[in-house]
Each structure stands twice: as C-alpha cells, then as structure tokens.
Design an enzyme around this catalytic site. Sequence first.
Site, PDB file in Angstrom:
ATOM      1  N   ASP A 237       0.822  -1.204   0.000  1.00  0.00           N
ATOM      2  CA  ASP A 237       0.000   0.000   0.000  1.00  0.00           C
ATOM      3  C   ASP A 237       0.868   1.271   0.000  1.00  0.00           C
ATOM      4  O   ASP A 237       1.851   1.349   0.745  1.00  0.00           O
ATOM      5  CB  ASP A 237      -0.849  -0.037   1.278  1.00  0.00           C
ATOM      6  CG  ASP A 237      -1.987   0.937   1.267  1.00  0.00           C
ATOM      7  OD1 ASP A 237      -2.929   0.748   0.502  1.00  0.00           O
ATOM      8  OD2 ASP A 237      -1.935   1.914   2.055  1.00  0.00           O
ATOM      9  N   GLU A 293      14.681 -14.243   1.454  1.00  0.00           N
ATOM     10  CA  GLU A 293      15.047 -15.255   2.458  1.00  0.00           C
ATOM     11  C   GLU A 293      14.118 -16.458   2.365  1.00  0.00           C
ATOM     12  O   GLU A 293      14.415 -17.542   2.840  1.00  0.00           O
ATOM     13  CB  GLU A 293      14.898 -14.673   3.884  1.00  0.00           C
ATOM     14  CG  GLU A 293      15.894 -13.599   4.237  1.00  0.00           C
ATOM     15  CD  GLU A 293      15.496 -12.856   5.525  1.00  0.00           C
ATOM     16  OE1 GLU A 293      14.660 -13.370   6.307  1.00  0.00           O
ATOM     17  OE2 GLU A 293      16.008 -11.733   5.727  1.00  0.00           O
TER      18      GLU A 293
HETATM   19  C1  GLC Z   1      -4.239   2.922  -0.797  1.00  0.00           C
HETATM   20  C2  GLC Z   1      -5.397   1.959  -0.793  1.00  0.00           C
HETATM   21  C3  GLC Z   1      -6.625   2.672  -0.321  1.00  0.00           C
HETATM   22  C4  GLC Z   1      -6.393   3.192   1.084  1.00  0.00           C
HETATM   23  C5  GLC Z   1      -5.149   4.066   1.134  1.00  0.00           C
HETATM   24  C6  GLC Z   1      -4.706   4.321   2.537  1.00  0.00           C
HETATM   25  O1  GLC Z   1      -4.386   3.898  -1.760  1.00  0.00           O
HETATM   26  O2  GLC Z   1      -5.552   1.396  -2.075  1.00  0.00           O
HETATM   27  O3  GLC Z   1      -7.777   1.871  -0.358  1.00  0.00           O
HETATM   28  O4  GLC Z   1      -7.508   3.924   1.504  1.00  0.00           O
HETATM   29  O5  GLC Z   1      -4.056   3.473   0.477  1.00  0.00           O
HETATM   30  O6  GLC Z   1      -4.155   3.172   3.102  1.00  0.00           O
END
Ligand code: GLC
Length: 578
Positions: A237, A293
């Site tokens: 993310d 790893e």
């Molecule tokens: C990313 C995710 C989204 C989330 C954001 C904060 O963009 O795809 O759904 O709200 O990060 O974590």
Amino acid sequence: MDCKVFVYYPKRPVSHKIRVDLYFSKGDRMTSVPWYHKTTIYQIYPRSFYDSNGDGMGDLNGIIQKLDYIHHLGFETIWTSPFFASPQADLGYDISDYTSIAPEYGTMDDVSYLIEEVHRRGMRIVFDLVMNHTSVEHAWFKESRSSRHNPKADWYIWKDPSPSPFRRRSRGEVPNNWQSMTGGSGWHYAAERGQYFWSTFLPFQPDLNYHNPEVKRAMLDMVRFWLERGVDGFRLDIFNYIYKDQQFRNNPFSFKLLPADESSAAFFQQSKYTTNQPETFKFAREFRSVCDEFGERLSIGEVYGDRKIIREFLGIERNDGLTLVFDFGMLNFQFTSDHFRNLIQRMEQAYPPPFMPVYVFSYHDRRRSIHRLAGDTRKAKLLHMFQLTVRGVPCMYYGEEIGMTNVRLPFANAYDPIPHKFKSLPRLIFDALDITINRDEVRTPMQWDSTKNAGFSSAEKTWLPVHENYHVINVETEAREEFSLLNRVRTLLAVRQSESALQEGSLRVIENLPENILGFARKMDGVKISVLLNFDGRQKNFQSSKGDLIFALTPGSQKIDGMITLDGYGGLILKHAD
Ligand code: GLC
C-alpha cells in the site's frame, strides 16, 4: 480452411516450490523468468466477495468456498485486500494489529486454511500490506501519543508546532506546508504531547517513522511472520510514501490542483519531500531481500509518480527491488488502437526484461473499467483480451470478469471515509470531473447468481447494496453463454496458460494493419503467437500470412484461406512456428 477455434486446454499443474524456468528467446541470450513475472492476479475485496456466515459481509471462509471458482476461471495468484485487526475506519487500510485477524473476517486458523487451500490448488496468494501507517488504535500509536518520553515516542513522525502569528492559538501552526494525499494539511495536533503527528492519508492513519531503525525492524519482522506462514508475497500500500524528508523542508509550489496517476503533485504542491525519497528506493531493496530469504515471493508496489521514477522501485539494471509496480496511468484509457499501441510502446520501453509491466484497469479505489467503456460489454471483452495477451502481469479486480458496474450511492452514509471529508462540496463537481469520490460505489457485493442478494449473502441486508443489474450480470447466467464476458476471460486465461509465449515471450507490435486494428506478436522458443484486436465497431477483412486460429473473441471473427475477418470489437489469436 485452417480454422480451429479454441475450446479447452487442460491446465498445467503449477508447483509452488521455487521454480525458475530457463529459456532462450530465439537466437539471443538466456533469460530466466520467475513465476511472479508470468502469473495472473485476481484481486479480492474480502468484505464483498462471499459471505459464509450470513452477517451481510464477506469473510475468509467465503473466499475459501469460492476458490474453485477462481481456480476454474484460471487465475493463478490471488491478492486479498486487508483482513487484519482494524477499527475499519478505512475498511482495513487502518491496521491496529498486523498479526491478528479482524473477527468479522475470521481467525488465524482461517488464514492458515486459506493459504493451504490456495496452495493445494496449485495457486498462490499475496496479502495487502499497509506499511506506511497504522491505525490510531494501534498499541504503538497509543503509547507514542501518550507522552514525549516513552519507548515508542519516536515510532511515528512527531514535530513541534511552528510559532503562530496569532497568539491566541495555543497549538501554534502546523510544522510545515506538507499536504496529505487526500488534500489539506496532513499534520494533526495531539494535546498529550503538545505536538503534531504526520498522516499521509487521513487523520486516523498516522505514518510510522522509518528513520527509526526499531520501526523498520519491527515491520520487517512482521513481514517475516507472514512469509513464514506461507504467504506468496504482498501488495504494498502507498509504498512510495514510506520515507519523508528528515529535515521537513517545505514542498515546492505546483500549478496542479487534482491528483493524477502519473504525477505526485496535487493540491498546488509538488510532493518533493513527501514521496519517492532516496531512502524508499533503498528500502525496496531491503524489503526484497527479506522476501528472498523465503524463496521467490511477489512484491507489487502501489506507487505514484513519473514512470521513469516509479520504475526504479524495481531496481536500476537488475530487478533487485520490488518484483512489480502498478503503473496507474493506464487506468485513464481511450478506447482506440492508437492509444493501446502507444501504451504498449511506453510500457515496453519502461519495463524491458528483466522487468515486467503490470496491466491493471480497475481496483478497489477506482471506477470499474466498464464505466470507461460506457457499459459496452463488447468493448470490455476486447479490453480483457488485450490485458490477458500483452507482455505483462494482468491484475483483475473481482467482478470485472462479469462486467460489474459502479453503483451510485449517497455520500452521507458511506463507509468510505473520503466522501465524508468532501461532504461540503456538491456532488456535481465530482461528476463533472468524472472522479469517484465514494469508493463504496466500486466495492459492492460480488454478483454470483440471480437469487436473493445475488447469491452473495443470506442476510436480510448486505453491508453495501447489491447492484440491481445482478439479475443479468452474474456468474451463473454468464457461465451458461459461450461468448459471455466471463467465458471469454476463462478461455483467454486457458489459452494463456497453455502458451508459454503469452506468459513470457517477447513482444513486437505488428505494423501496417488496417485502421483501428492493433496487432502484436509474442514469441518464444520458435513459437509465434499473433494477437489481432479490432477497436472499431465495424467488421474488418484483410489478408494475413501464416498462423492457425487458436482463439476467436466473437463468433464471426475467423480466418479462412488466409483471409481474416474481425467482427466489430472482435479479436483473434493465431499460432505458428517462427
Ligand atoms: C491505498 C489503498 C486505499 C487506502 C489508502 C490508505 O491507496 O488502495 O484503499 O484507503 O491506500 O491506506
């Protein structure tokens, strides 16, 4: 007549032991293609996939019950959005404990069983890892926030207020001009410490401080925790936000107001000191070595910015960073052959071997791809055919295979926090800009059949409403029709699994085709696969040279005595020895 329409190819078993295939692309150097560069990814939003316990919400057992569906559809890797402990203020992208499971989704045993069942089918599974920030409810943040002197005091990004010109304002001013990803300052005041903490996304998602080695160690240990349990990799993310400038320098001005995929400037500032920092590129390599790893594990970064820059998350010469990155610029496509020809050329230039591009047209934050095609299923079939045959890893969001559409929902009672942030603005502004501000609209329950709740749940009320078109758009109905979107995707995946050239062969655009036809050839080990796609609504006829027909997207697309006929929005795959 050399017309052989593809019907079924048996699946090749996939071993989930480390597997590196060596091959010679004809006449040139030896290349090795790891599994994560030739796989196909299916994204599941767990809350909306299948509800096994009748509470109106999807869960881990629900995913397990539907694994055969994904397996028979032909996807090899599953990416699940987060199901870890979380107050769900951002539907799981706000984690309060990385190594426990949110009870509404299931238990740790369910996760182990899910991994096991995925592997038993010769498939793989990658989890969503939110490393940039935690929830405010995470024990680390609670401790960090409690005082300026505690063992976790430096685990988040804390900064003293700037002096305020207005004496009345006891909390001073925000420390600098940095804007959050969602607009407005990302600094939030905590009276307990008399300081501001930094949040890239929303105020309840404080950013971890990776300049602190203890934080990095704890997070990489968490990564090992999941790798030890057999997960095959991670979707990362907002990975390019992980490090921020240690000197907290102000970001420079930009004329750009709205965020865009291919630039990290927005809200009138460049994100020079908040994204794509040198330390983050280094961290990509450290992350990779932790994955290494455990053998070959996939890591796919959600990253934004200039293609040349984000590409470097993979490594400079060698692929020693993340194994893949999303390149979201492609989500805003125009449905023309020229557009897709240019896209291929840009991607081939940016991601030549040993790198591999990812082709993605929709995910849980963005409008469903059919929205950009004005709901035309014929175009959706062609788009998917492109995605599943071009050189790259295709990543498909659940429901795209049946043509699920966005559901228009009111902002006021959205689960997604974003529309609440913008509730004072009239909706027609977002409509005019063609932006989905309420991500609930693209996260509605999977449409399995035409029974109650589209077969998603037995509850009286599902967490989000099911789209009313589920009587027509659903798996069961489409499974019955040979040329449905679902069956075209299924057959294309089978063709791809049976032809190594489609998984890992080189790509060359075919020139001199009639207007609005895109063609490309994939080559490997003396086999050439030609893909022809008609982006025009009208039928096209033209002479073609070699090749047996192995797949036709539409019933009237064919090759007879060297003459190709492509229906409007039709497509063909031809195979011959090179
Ligand atoms: C990313 C995710 C989204 C989330 C954001 C904060 O963009 O795809 O759904 O709200 O990060 O974590």
